[in-house]
Design a protein around this motif. Sequence first.
Motif, PDB file in Angstrom:
ATOM      1  N   TRP A 164      31.749  47.919 -64.494  1.00  0.00           N
ATOM      2  CA  TRP A 164      31.526  47.350 -63.169  1.00  0.00           C
ATOM      3  C   TRP A 164      31.698  48.519 -62.135  1.00  0.00           C
ATOM      4  O   TRP A 164      31.191  48.369 -61.178  1.00  0.00           O
ATOM      5  CB  TRP A 164      32.245  46.201 -62.961  1.00  0.00           C
ATOM      6  CG  TRP A 164      33.716  46.405 -62.687  1.00  0.00           C
ATOM      7  CD1 TRP A 164      34.765  46.293 -63.651  1.00  0.00           C
ATOM      8  CD2 TRP A 164      34.340  46.496 -61.551  1.00  0.00           C
ATOM      9  NE1 TRP A 164      36.084  46.499 -63.126  1.00  0.00           N
ATOM     10  CE2 TRP A 164      35.626  46.600 -61.623  1.00  0.00           C
ATOM     11  CE3 TRP A 164      33.835  46.679 -60.167  1.00  0.00           C
ATOM     12  CZ2 TRP A 164      36.487  46.691 -60.416  1.00  0.00           C
ATOM     13  CZ3 TRP A 164      34.549  46.725 -59.115  1.00  0.00           C
ATOM     14  CH2 TRP A 164      35.971  46.830 -59.445  1.00  0.00           C
ATOM     15  N   VAL A 177      28.531  50.600 -62.170  1.00  0.00           N
ATOM     16  CA  VAL A 177      27.462  49.878 -61.730  1.00  0.00           C
ATOM     17  C   VAL A 177      27.621  49.877 -60.167  1.00  0.00           C
ATOM     18  O   VAL A 177      26.559  50.236 -59.330  1.00  0.00           O
ATOM     19  CB  VAL A 177      27.313  48.532 -62.149  1.00  0.00           C
ATOM     20  CG1 VAL A 177      26.135  47.717 -61.483  1.00  0.00           C
ATOM     21  CG2 VAL A 177      26.911  48.500 -63.636  1.00  0.00           C
ATOM     22  N   LEU A 178      28.902  49.567 -59.692  1.00  0.00           N
ATOM     23  CA  LEU A 178      29.061  49.446 -57.906  1.00  0.00           C
ATOM     24  C   LEU A 178      28.696  50.602 -57.467  1.00  0.00           C
ATOM     25  O   LEU A 178      28.226  50.951 -56.395  1.00  0.00           O
ATOM     26  CB  LEU A 178      30.300  48.862 -57.966  1.00  0.00           C
ATOM     27  CG  LEU A 178      30.837  48.398 -56.445  1.00  0.00           C
ATOM     28  CD1 LEU A 178      29.631  47.419 -55.943  1.00  0.00           C
ATOM     29  CD2 LEU A 178      31.944  47.954 -56.421  1.00  0.00           C
ATOM     30  N   GLN A 226      27.114  53.245 -58.657  1.00  0.00           N
ATOM     31  CA  GLN A 226      25.849  53.820 -58.327  1.00  0.00           C
ATOM     32  C   GLN A 226      24.978  53.043 -57.542  1.00  0.00           C
ATOM     33  O   GLN A 226      24.090  53.704 -56.809  1.00  0.00           O
ATOM     34  CB  GLN A 226      24.958  53.797 -59.901  1.00  0.00           C
ATOM     35  CG  GLN A 226      25.819  54.740 -60.901  1.00  0.00           C
ATOM     36  CD  GLN A 226      25.746  56.228 -60.496  1.00  0.00           C
ATOM     37  OE1 GLN A 226      24.663  56.676 -60.097  1.00  0.00           O
ATOM     38  NE2 GLN A 226      26.728  56.890 -60.707  1.00  0.00           N
ATOM     39  N   LEU A 227      25.209  51.628 -57.345  1.00  0.00           N
ATOM     40  CA  LEU A 227      24.653  50.807 -56.365  1.00  0.00           C
ATOM     41  C   LEU A 227      24.688  51.368 -54.898  1.00  0.00           C
ATOM     42  O   LEU A 227      23.837  51.445 -54.271  1.00  0.00           O
ATOM     43  CB  LEU A 227      24.992  49.471 -56.627  1.00  0.00           C
ATOM     44  CG  LEU A 227      24.353  48.362 -55.610  1.00  0.00           C
ATOM     45  CD1 LEU A 227      22.944  48.416 -55.904  1.00  0.00           C
ATOM     46  CD2 LEU A 227      25.205  46.988 -55.718  1.00  0.00           C
ATOM     47  N   VAL A 228      26.051  51.671 -54.558  1.00  0.00           N
ATOM     48  CA  VAL A 228      26.388  52.151 -53.325  1.00  0.00           C
ATOM     49  C   VAL A 228      25.705  53.531 -53.104  1.00  0.00           C
ATOM     50  O   VAL A 228      25.041  53.804 -52.039  1.00  0.00           O
ATOM     51  CB  VAL A 228      27.825  52.475 -53.059  1.00  0.00           C
ATOM     52  CG1 VAL A 228      28.164  52.784 -51.627  1.00  0.00           C
ATOM     53  CG2 VAL A 228      28.511  50.911 -52.901  1.00  0.00           C
ATOM     54  N   ASN A 243      23.187  55.069 -54.553  1.00  0.00           N
ATOM     55  CA  ASN A 243      21.749  55.127 -54.649  1.00  0.00           C
ATOM     56  C   ASN A 243      20.843  54.024 -54.052  1.00  0.00           C
ATOM     57  O   ASN A 243      19.720  53.965 -54.076  1.00  0.00           O
ATOM     58  CB  ASN A 243      21.356  55.178 -56.323  1.00  0.00           C
ATOM     59  CG  ASN A 243      21.954  56.400 -56.982  1.00  0.00           C
ATOM     60  OD1 ASN A 243      21.964  57.538 -56.197  1.00  0.00           O
ATOM     61  ND2 ASN A 243      22.271  56.190 -58.208  1.00  0.00           N
ATOM     62  N   SER A 244      21.612  53.465 -53.229  1.00  0.00           N
ATOM     63  CA  SER A 244      20.943  52.257 -52.637  1.00  0.00           C
ATOM     64  C   SER A 244      19.751  52.632 -51.511  1.00  0.00           C
ATOM     65  O   SER A 244      19.019  51.956 -51.182  1.00  0.00           O
ATOM     66  CB  SER A 244      21.758  51.409 -51.856  1.00  0.00           C
ATOM     67  OG  SER A 244      22.617  52.066 -50.930  1.00  0.00           O
TER      68      SER A 244
END
Length: 236
Positions: A68, A71-72, A74-76, A78-79
Amino acid sequence: MNWEEYRVGVNRGLPVGMGYFSVSFGFGAMAVSQGVKALDAVLISATNLTSAGQFAGLTLIVAAATLWEMVLTQLVINSRYALMSLALSQRMGERIGLLPRLFIAFFNTDEIFALAMAREKPLTVPFLLGLGTLPFLGWTLGTLCGALAGSVLPVSIRTALGVMLYGMFVAIVVPPAKQNRDILAGVVLALIFSCLFAWAPGLKTVSPGLSIVICTVAAAGICAALFPIKDEEAAA
């Protein structure tokens, strides 16, 4: 397939491909120095094509971070690609199917996006595919060469190669920070937060993945509140 459009895209993507080769060479060397297999490093580059995301991901892998956190983070990090893809879709001169859209989204890096948006003509699928071909090859082959070289080079040289990424980030951040005080403030805030998580009692026990997310969101949030973009500037 319009091969002329594809050729134009390939020609314009050549400088980016050469630059990606040098940077990904450092990623490959750093990955094997951290215990990642050469083939795994190549697969990471071939399926991600994102410098900051991959180096942050490598840090989390070495630190045995949880999924997690990965994931978090990479989300921040690459958003921005989601917004960039939306901008590209507004410049397309034709309707495109699902498969071409997936390839175009995969190739959509900062440099490729800048080249695509700088084109005056409507964007086409062959042009965008050509634009991403050499950067993809340069990034993947650079990782392969760096991983192979890192497997045989002395530790001192592998360590020096690992500094390449930080040199690239400095070269990217310093010029705009010298010209724009808002960017400078964001850089300083990120540095302060990073130092706190590295040295402050209590905070230094926070996992690398979570600290990256907190530093990124906190610095960006404060700058957005202090230096909002006016409507006329956003429309320009």
